[in-house]
Design an enzyme around this catalytic site. Structure first.
Site, mmCIF file in Angstrom:
data_model
loop_
_atom_site.group_PDB
_atom_site.id
_atom_site.type_symbol
_atom_site.label_atom_id
_atom_site.label_comp_id
_atom_site.label_asym_id
_atom_site.label_seq_id
_atom_site.Cartn_x
_atom_site.Cartn_y
_atom_site.Cartn_z
ATOM 1 N N CYS A 159 -6.042 12.481 -2.015
ATOM 2 C CA CYS A 159 -6.676 11.161 -2.058
ATOM 3 C C CYS A 159 -6.560 10.407 -0.744
ATOM 4 C CB CYS A 159 -6.122 10.335 -3.218
ATOM 5 S SG CYS A 159 -4.425 9.729 -3.012
ATOM 6 N N ASP A 160 -5.534 10.671 0.062
ATOM 7 C CA ASP A 160 -5.380 10.008 1.353
ATOM 8 C C ASP A 160 -6.610 10.185 2.233
ATOM 9 O OD1 ASP A 160 -3.082 11.011 0.086
ATOM 10 O OD2 ASP A 160 -1.865 10.911 1.890
ATOM 11 N N ALA A 161 -7.272 11.341 2.052
ATOM 12 C CA ALA A 161 -8.434 11.659 2.885
ATOM 13 C C ALA A 161 -9.519 10.601 2.780
ATOM 14 C CB ALA A 161 -9.001 13.022 2.478
#
Length: 376
Positions: A159-161
């Site tokens: 999800c950081d992407a």
């Protein structure tokens, strides 16, 4: 008579405690805008004097930090922030990091693109490395588009992407006036959404390991709830604010991003702790019973942005933002360092008053940049 006197004293103490508690709450709920810019400058000056990065000066940690510096300049027009961005760009020779298949490695380009679009000096920024990266990342085959790796079966499998690449892509699409970049971004964003977004909780799992399948082997918190990492969801919600800030109002898929933003904001609002911060584990605050700055900074930034841009109701969210910012300022030491930042990771872990990272400073600057814009 003595019992009556004691009763009066007890009542007086209760009233006094109530007044003190009320004053404390009122102080937490007030915003002193005169302190925001000085706090932001001190934070940036300290961070510039204490450079740190995980892999290289062009990596995601610096990308997140300089995104904060960029937004700080946008909000204040203070030349000290602009000078820091220029110095960084020259030092990095305007390069991305080396993995063109990895979203983290283009986050630094957010600051490059800001300079290109907001300074009058021609040929200062060399955007060729960014352009080359985006072309390969979005339109050419790479090892995370083949589906051979079960964990990394999509391009943006963590999800950081969604903070690292999409805001850069939207900025680049605006610069080039080319909607094909927005369409490519939406394609990969939707893959991540479908894999990691929990529609019951309105939160993102950090990656496939934390997605619940209904099996006994699913990773759980000790209280039996799902693991939702504060900074991971901060990356997403903060990234959404950056995306929507630049995405054209008439872009065909914009309603999807607005709806997702509002869903997540509603959930995040409900999870703020009494001290104004959010804990590292969103559904199990008792695991590490203290606030954490990087997730809280991104949440405060996003909620403030939502108010400032009409997606969130000011009457409903302004107290959360003020409490968030006031709590963030309390985590800043006198020398400017921003503490209580969880170190690099992928799940909830503890922090303390002197744990810091550059992305924590970036989140602090992002929050300040939007809180500053709140209308009285």
């Amino acid at each position: 008579m003595r019992k009556l006197t004691l009763l009066k004293i007890e009542i007086l103490l209760i009233v006094l405690l109530g007044v003190l508690s009320s004053n404390k709450t009122n102080a937490q709920d007030k915003l002193d805008k005169s302190t925001i810019v000085p706090s932001m400058i001190k934070a940036m000056e300290w961070q510039e004097q204490h450079p740190i990065f995980a892999i290289a000066p062009t990596d995601w940690t610096n990308g997140a930090y300089y995104t904060g510096v960029t937004r700080a300049h946008q909000a204040t027009q203070n030349q000290i922030f602009l000078a820091a961005i220029k110095t960084m760009g020259y030092r990095n020779e305007w390069k991305t990091y080396i993995r063109d298949y990895h979203a983290d490695d283009v986050a630094i380009s957010y600051a490059y693109l800001y300079l290109e679009m907001n300074t009058n000096r021609k040929n200062m920024v060399n955007l060729e490395p960014t352009e080359s990266f985006l072309q390969k990342h979005l339109f050419e085959d790479n090892q995370w588009k083949t589906g051979e790796d079960k964990e990394k079966s999509i391009l943006w499998w963590w999800c950081d992407a969604l903070f690292m690449a999409p805001p850069v892509i939207v900025e680049y699409a605006k610069l080039k006036n080319d909607e094909s970049y927005l369409d490519a971004m939406h394609k990969y964003y939707l893959e991540t959404y479908n894999l990691l977004y929990d529609k019951k909780e309105n939160l993102f799992a950090r990656d496939n390991r934390f997605v619940w399948t209904g099996k006994e082997t699913d990773i759980k918190e000790e209280n039996g709830k799902k693991v939702f990492w504060s900074r991971g969801n901060g990356w997403v919600l903060g990234g959404l604010a950056l995306i929507l800030d630049t995405m054209p109002k008439d872009y065909k898929y914009r309603p999807f991003y607005e709806q997702l933003f509002k869903e997540m904001a509603t959930k995040i609002k409900s999870l703020q702790q009494a001290d104004g911060l959010w804990t590292t584990s969103l559904l199990y605050p008792e695991s590490y019973a203290h606030g954490e700055v990087s997730g809280s900074g991104f949440f405060t930034f996003a909620l403030a942005w939502g108010i400032n841009n009409g997606l969130l109701n000011k009457d409903e969210y302004s107290l959360n933002v003020m409490r968030g910012w006031n709590a963030l300022q309390k985590c800043q030491l006198e020398n400017g360092m921003v503490g209580w930042v969880q170190n690099i990771g992928f799940d909830p872990r503890p922090a303390d008053f002197d744990s810091w990272q550059n992305y924590g400073t970036g989140a602090f600057l992002l929050a300040g940049s939007e809180v500053l814009k709140l209308k009285d």
